[in-house]
Design a protein around this motif. Structure first.
Motif, PDB file in Angstrom:
ATOM      1  N   TYR A  45      63.279  39.242  36.043  1.00 25.80           N
ATOM      2  CA  TYR A  45      62.694  40.141  35.044  1.00 25.80           C
ATOM      3  C   TYR A  45      61.552  40.962  35.642  1.00 25.80           C
ATOM      4  O   TYR A  45      61.398  42.152  35.336  1.00 25.80           O
TER       5      TYR A  45
ATOM      6  N   LEU B 257      67.630  28.597  38.334  1.00 27.84           N
ATOM      7  CA  LEU B 257      67.382  29.337  37.097  1.00 27.84           C
ATOM      8  C   LEU B 257      65.886  29.501  36.840  1.00 27.84           C
ATOM      9  O   LEU B 257      65.423  30.583  36.447  1.00 27.84           O
TER      10      LEU B 257
ATOM     11  N   VAL C  36      65.237  33.670  36.943  1.00 25.59           N
ATOM     12  CA  VAL C  36      65.106  34.427  35.697  1.00 25.59           C
ATOM     13  C   VAL C  36      63.757  35.142  35.600  1.00 25.59           C
ATOM     14  O   VAL C  36      63.714  36.368  35.407  1.00 25.59           O
TER      15      VAL C  36
ATOM     16  N   ILE D 283      72.036  33.738  29.304  1.00 25.21           N
ATOM     17  CA  ILE D 283      71.548  32.906  30.406  1.00 25.21           C
ATOM     18  C   ILE D 283      72.172  31.515  30.342  1.00 25.21           C
ATOM     19  O   ILE D 283      72.611  30.961  31.360  1.00 25.21           O
TER      20      ILE D 283
ATOM     21  N   GLY E 206      66.857  38.833  41.938  1.00 21.80           N
ATOM     22  CA  GLY E 206      67.568  37.569  41.825  1.00 21.80           C
ATOM     23  C   GLY E 206      68.274  37.190  43.114  1.00 21.80           C
ATOM     24  O   GLY E 206      68.310  36.012  43.500  1.00 21.80           O
TER      25      GLY E 206
END
Length: 278
Positions: free
Chosen positions: A61, A53, A57, A28, A100
């Protein structure tokens, strides 16, 4: 003598820090760093990448987990308490990428940033993160292929530590993590070599090249794996999605070139201006 790598990197008291988590954290950081460096050339502020970000992130997930649970619903419908037990494994990269992408589109709309330019800028970093992330699967001895022989692995001239790690329960397996990582590395190098060529890429086409490349790589690698998610019995979900993405990318490329006629990538700027489709 066969030596395997422990999935635990180190311990802090009773807390075990695993290599997978360490590798993903590094991946990352690498992805964001690459995006920030390229973003400066396109007049995109580093804060935009950092803020993206913070949203992409965790939601990525969650998306990766939801995707996995959906296609393993026969199990999770009988074990509802395991749906949130992500620490026991069970995420799918395509789910993370789709989640994302949705976050990025909303983020760009809110920040008045050109979405296709943002996708182009972050694409190499995402690829680098994927390449590195597969080594977490390697250490966990997961995402491997069918059983094979020691002689075959040696014929690939692999380092001994890879061959040793591919021996699971006394059986050697195909290192599909390595195949995907290697071919994605080739794709990344091609993109890095070509992306600053004048009058080659329109905005969005670096991202589309990545999607096309990854779809082809994943289609063939997925056919070798033993842990695939299936749809209607024998159809591998990731292979089906790879084919769909490849078709969509080709159609989108032709449409944008003929109808939309977007700006060249190198002419793109992230300076704040009223949102437009390009």
């Amino acid at each position: 003598m066969t030596l395997t790598i422990s999935p635990v990197a180190f311990k802090l008291g009773n807390l075990s820090v695993k290599w997978y988590g360490v590798i993903m954290a590094v991946a990352i950081i690498l992805a964001v760093s690459m995006a920030i460096v390229e973003g400066r050339k396109r007049q995109i502020e580093s804060d935009d990448f950092m803020d993206l970000l913070l949203w992409a992130v965790p939601i990525g997930y969650v998306g990766a987990r939801i995707y996995y649970v959906i296609f393993e619903w026969n199990y999770y419908s009988q074990h509802l308490d395991q749906i949130i037990a992500i620490w026991n494994g069970g995420i799918a990269i395509y789910g993370g990428l789709l989640a994302g992408l949705a976050v990025l589109l909303v983020f760009c709309y809110k920040r008045m940033l050109p979405p296709f330019l943002m996708l182009d800028v972050i694409t190499p970093g995402v690829m680098a993160a994927q390449i590195l992330g597969r080594w977490g699967n390697f250490i966990n001895q997961e995402a491997h292929g069918e059983p094979t022989t020691l002689a075959f692995l040696q014929s690939l001239h692999l380092p001994n530590f890879i061959i040793s790690q591919m021996k699971i329960g006394g059986i050697y397996y195909q290192p599909t993590f390595l195949y995907e990582s290697f071919f994605n590395l080739i794709g990344l190098l091609i993109i890095l070599f070509l992306r600053h060529k004048k009058h080659l890429f329109k905005q969005g086409e670096i991202f589309m090249l990545y999607l096309a490349w990854y779809s082809v790589v994943r289609f063939f690698v997925e056919g070798m794996r033993t842990d695939s998610l299936y749809l209607m019995g024998s159809i591998r979900v990731s292979q089906m999605l790879s084919v769909i993405l490849l078709i969509v990318v080709i159609c989108l490329f032709i449409y944008r070139r003929r109808v939309v006629k977007p700006k060249w990538y190198l002419d793109g700027s992230g300076l704040k201006y009223p949102y437009s489709r390009d």
